[in-house]
Design an enzyme around this catalytic site. Sequence first.
Site, PDB file in Angstrom:
ATOM      1  N   LYS A   1      19.002  37.878  29.424  1.00 12.56           N
ATOM      2  CA  LYS A   1      18.500  37.910  30.777  1.00 12.56           C
ATOM      3  C   LYS A   1      17.707  39.007  31.227  1.00 12.56           C
ATOM      4  O   LYS A   1      16.974  38.335  31.601  1.00 12.56           O
ATOM      5  CB  LYS A   1      18.876  37.532  32.407  1.00 12.56           C
ATOM      6  CG  LYS A   1      19.955  36.170  32.175  1.00 12.56           C
ATOM      7  CD  LYS A   1      20.432  35.055  33.110  1.00 12.56           C
ATOM      8  CE  LYS A   1      21.088  33.496  33.072  1.00 12.56           C
ATOM      9  NZ  LYS A   1      21.752  33.471  32.103  1.00 12.56           N
TER      10      LYS A   1
ATOM     11  N   ILE B   1      28.829  26.389  57.296  1.00 10.81           N
ATOM     12  CA  ILE B   1      28.507  25.315  56.387  1.00 10.81           C
ATOM     13  C   ILE B   1      28.825  25.761  54.753  1.00 10.81           C
ATOM     14  O   ILE B   1      27.988  26.862  54.491  1.00 10.81           O
ATOM     15  CB  ILE B   1      27.349  24.282  56.671  1.00 10.81           C
ATOM     16  CG1 ILE B   1      26.927  23.792  58.024  1.00 10.81           C
ATOM     17  CG2 ILE B   1      27.098  23.656  55.388  1.00 10.81           C
ATOM     18  CD1 ILE B   1      26.044  22.817  57.787  1.00 10.81           C
TER      19      ILE B   1
END
Length: 312
Positions: free
Chosen positions: A73, A107
């Site tokens: 990468k 969340i």
Amino acid sequence: MSKRKKPSEDNPNSDFCEFLIELAEYEKNINRNLFKHKAYQKAANVLAAHPTRVKSGKEARRLDGIGEKIAKKIDEYLETGKLRKLENIHKDKKANVITLLTQVSGIGPAKAQNLADMGIETIEDLRKHTDKLTHHQIVGLKYFEDFQKKIPREEIEKIEEIIEDELRVLDADYHITICGSYRRGKLESGDIDVLITHPKYTAETHNKHNDRLKKIVNALEKSGLITDTLSLGETKFMGACRLKSGGITRRLDIRLTPFDQYYCSILYFTGSDMFNRSMRAHATEKGFILNEYSLRPLGSTGESQKFDFYSF
Ligand code: 8GT
Ligand code: MN
Ligand code: MN
């Protein structure tokens, strides 16, 4: 706790770190692969600590925690200036929604996925569906914009002073240490991590002190500093606070910790997460167990706390 961590400014590899952190967040929030999450995070940390610019994947591979895939990468990024994998993630609508929703305090990845499946796509949508949220999530949503903003050191210093003043009224013997990124010397923090102890509060006498933190939180509410509570237990408070002059609501974490475990707690609560992991591994190599309570020789029962101050 802020959910996005950026590399430090004086880092010659900061662009690599940025994409690795983004991939780490993707693995945690969307793929829910914690193993890959940690691998990307570790690679980002290693590169952030590397003093010189890395010029190839091959060079990066020589660093601890960077393997074949991440090296590739880095090469792709050096050659093309971007990553196909990230380009695709950016185009993925569901991924973008989940990434956004997990920025709301309370969340997590599973809940975000759940909300996205129900067709909730924006913060605006979420504000119309608070019936689907817990108290913590509702408060997180209420201060969504404020909680995204970083807290300057000077503001944390002021908040520390208020906490010290208020606690002194309760009892002159309280000890207070602001931990987290602030204690690591960062100029800005995502939240304020406050560790409190008292000489009379020890691991052994814990049972007799179960309303101590509630009294502390009450006092800070009365003074006007604490504005909201996300959760409150005997030793852990999560909530929000605001300076009268400040205007921005901040995330505040408080831990009450026994006096005989204070120093190990400071270490743990200071982090970073990654540093804690490598410090624990180092302790294990040396034949010790290190956690937020104590540092003790491997194989001891854990009943004795006498090793707490072993190396401090
Ligand atoms: P920040 O500026 O984004 O707040 O950065 P931070 O201060 O390093 O992060 P934090 O999330 O506030 O966590 C501070 C320390 O608390 C961490 O280094 C970690 O060791 C410890 N910690 C806990 N509980 C948790 C938790 O639930 N999640 C995370 N990430 N860290 C935790 O005590
Ligand atoms: Mn925190
Ligand atoms: Mn913090």
